[in-house]
Write an enzyme that holds these catalytic residues in place. Structure first.
Site, PDB file in Angstrom:
ATOM      1  N   ASP A  29       0.820  -1.218   0.000  1.00  0.00           N
ATOM      2  CA  ASP A  29       0.000   0.000   0.000  1.00  0.00           C
ATOM      3  C   ASP A  29       0.845   1.255   0.000  1.00  0.00           C
ATOM      4  OD1 ASP A  29      -2.434   1.736   0.637  1.00  0.00           O
ATOM      5  OD2 ASP A  29      -3.267  -0.269   0.684  1.00  0.00           O
ATOM      6  N   HIS A  37      -4.363   6.060   2.851  1.00  0.00           N
ATOM      7  CA  HIS A  37      -4.956   4.778   2.461  1.00  0.00           C
ATOM      8  C   HIS A  37      -4.300   3.597   3.153  1.00  0.00           C
ATOM      9  CE1 HIS A  37      -5.784   1.347  -0.212  1.00  0.00           C
ATOM     10  NE2 HIS A  37      -6.871   2.007  -0.566  1.00  0.00           N
ATOM     11  N   ASN A  80     -12.934  -0.096  -8.313  1.00  0.00           N
ATOM     12  CA  ASN A  80     -14.064   0.810  -8.132  1.00  0.00           C
ATOM     13  C   ASN A  80     -14.479   1.471  -9.437  1.00  0.00           C
ATOM     14  OD1 ASN A  80     -13.873   0.562  -5.167  1.00  0.00           O
ATOM     15  ND2 ASN A  80     -11.956   1.651  -5.483  1.00  0.00           N
ATOM     16  N   SER A 129     -11.068  -1.116  -1.857  1.00  0.00           N
ATOM     17  CA  SER A 129      -9.776  -1.132  -1.154  1.00  0.00           C
ATOM     18  C   SER A 129      -9.959  -1.262   0.349  1.00  0.00           C
ATOM     19  CB  SER A 129      -8.997   0.144  -1.454  1.00  0.00           C
ATOM     20  OG  SER A 129      -8.433   0.100  -2.736  1.00  0.00           O
TER      21      SER A 129
END
Length: 392
Positions: free
Chosen positions: A78, A107, A197, A264
């Protein structure tokens, strides 16, 4: 290029880092300074609104009666992580960007927290598997990254020998990315990835990678009522759903962020569940762990929902008939039927013995009657001088 999840309707999604030891300073690591625009949105100092709906919906604490993930290593690819966050305890740091631990997007901190944030008395938020060992692999400082860096991050994550890898990243299909994922699976690592997404009406739904590769546990986003979120990419072959809207999670600066949305943030709920399963049943292969998570999901609800909402409690408790002989969770076989001679039969009545018993009993009764009569007559005879009685 690779894309990411949604934060309050803004696209985001990235990789992770791990905590430094006291000796691991930025200069010792030889890292460059974080980008000048390293300024993630501000979070809040307290978890708003009590326990998040995702934790209640999944009944995570119910699974903790059996395991909290101890002994399992999870690698997270990430954007970095706030290793100073009070609920995050990191074990190893792998930095593909040479820019240090800072999470410039937020994130990575959120994904890390959903997987393994420590339980803290009085704090409503906690991770799915708070006792896992977290390995952070930082692959980007921004909302976009390079597939080549993602490939290297996955390869380095595999070298850290984790039990589960979380990839909350949407990338294009390349031979190098596919090979990196296949190598992870061959090393008996559960690979969990976000299904991707759809951020606006102009987005074209197409499979997201690595989620669309065979063997990867692909995760879609669900709303509090259990349906697939509109932002969840249905073109990717989804295995299960997990909470992916109105998400609350740890955030840089020792804070929390609310209103997070995207696959996510759904993927780490499944990663945490996989960690619980691997801790509870360490002899299961990565394929069997994936099968168990899919088989115990709450039920499909249409296109892009796979087997339905992940269920951590059932994943660590259910007895599944398809698991192989010798599995630690296979159902016990039904008992063998009793042999024909296992219980002795009742013998038939002995007629002769019955007759003798009745004769003896009748004789005994007769003798008793005679004895009773004699006991009455003899005293009476003696009083009368053994004379017969006469009428008055």
């Amino acid at each position: 290029m690779i894309g990411r999840a949604l934060l309050a309707s803004v696209a985001t999604a990235l990789p992770l880092l791990a905590a430094p030891t006291a000796a691991q300073t930025a200069s010792a690591l030889g890292v460059r300074a974080a980008p000048a625009d390293c300024d993630p949105p501000k979070g809040v100092t307290r978890v708003p609104g009590g326990e998040p709906w995702a934790q209640q919906r999944l009944d995570i604490k119910g699974a903790w009666r059996l395991t909290m993930g101890k002994g399992v290593t999870v690698a997270v690819v990430d954007s970095g992580v706030d290793y100073k966050h009070p609920q995050l305890r990191l074990a190893k740091f792998i930095d593909e960007t040479s820019t240090g631990f800072r999470d410039c997007v937020g994130h990575g901190t959120a994904v890390t927290g959903i997987i393994g944030a420590r339980y803290t008395q009085g704090v409503p938020f906690h991770g799915v598997a708070p006792e896992v060992r977290l390995v952070m692999v930082k692959q980007s400082n921004a909302q976009e990254g390079e597939v080549a860096t993602l490939v290297k991050a996955i390869e380095d994550a595999v070298r850290a020998k984790p039990d589960v890898i979380n990839v909350s990243v949407r990338a294009s299909d390349t031979p190098q990315l596919k090979a990196a994922v296949e190598n992870a699976l061959a090393q008996d690592i559960v690979v969990v990835a976000a299904a991707g997404n759809v951020t606006n009406e102009d987005d074209e739904e197409e499979p997201a990678y690595p989620a669309a590769y065979p063997g990867v546990l692909a995760v879609g986003a669900a709303t509090p009522d259990g349906r697939r979120a509109d932002s969840s990419n249905a073109a990717t072959p989804v295995d299960v759903l997990a909470p992916g809207t109105e998400i609350i999670a740890p955030w840089p600066g020792g804070t929390y962020q609310r209103g997070l949305e995207g696959t996510s943030f759904a993927a780490p709920y499944v990663t945490g569940t996989a960690a619980l399963v691997r801790a509870r049943f360490p002899k299961l292969s990565q394929e069997q762990v994936q099968q168990r998570i899919v088989a115990t999901a709450d039920g499909t609800a249409g296109r892009g929902t796979g087997a339905g909402m992940v269920n951590p409690l059932l994943a660590v408790t259910a007895v599944l008939p398809f698991e192989p002989a010798g599995s630690p969770v296979v159902a016990a076989p039904p008992p063998e039927p009793l042999a024909a001679d296992a219980i002795a039969k009742v013998p038939p009545p002995d007629e002769a013995a019955v007759n003798v018993s009745m004769t003896v009993g009748a004789g005994a009764l007769g003798a008793a009657a005679v004895a009773g009569a004699l006991a009455w007559l003899i005293p009476l005879g003696r009083r009368r001088g053994w004379r017969s009685g006469r009428p008055d």
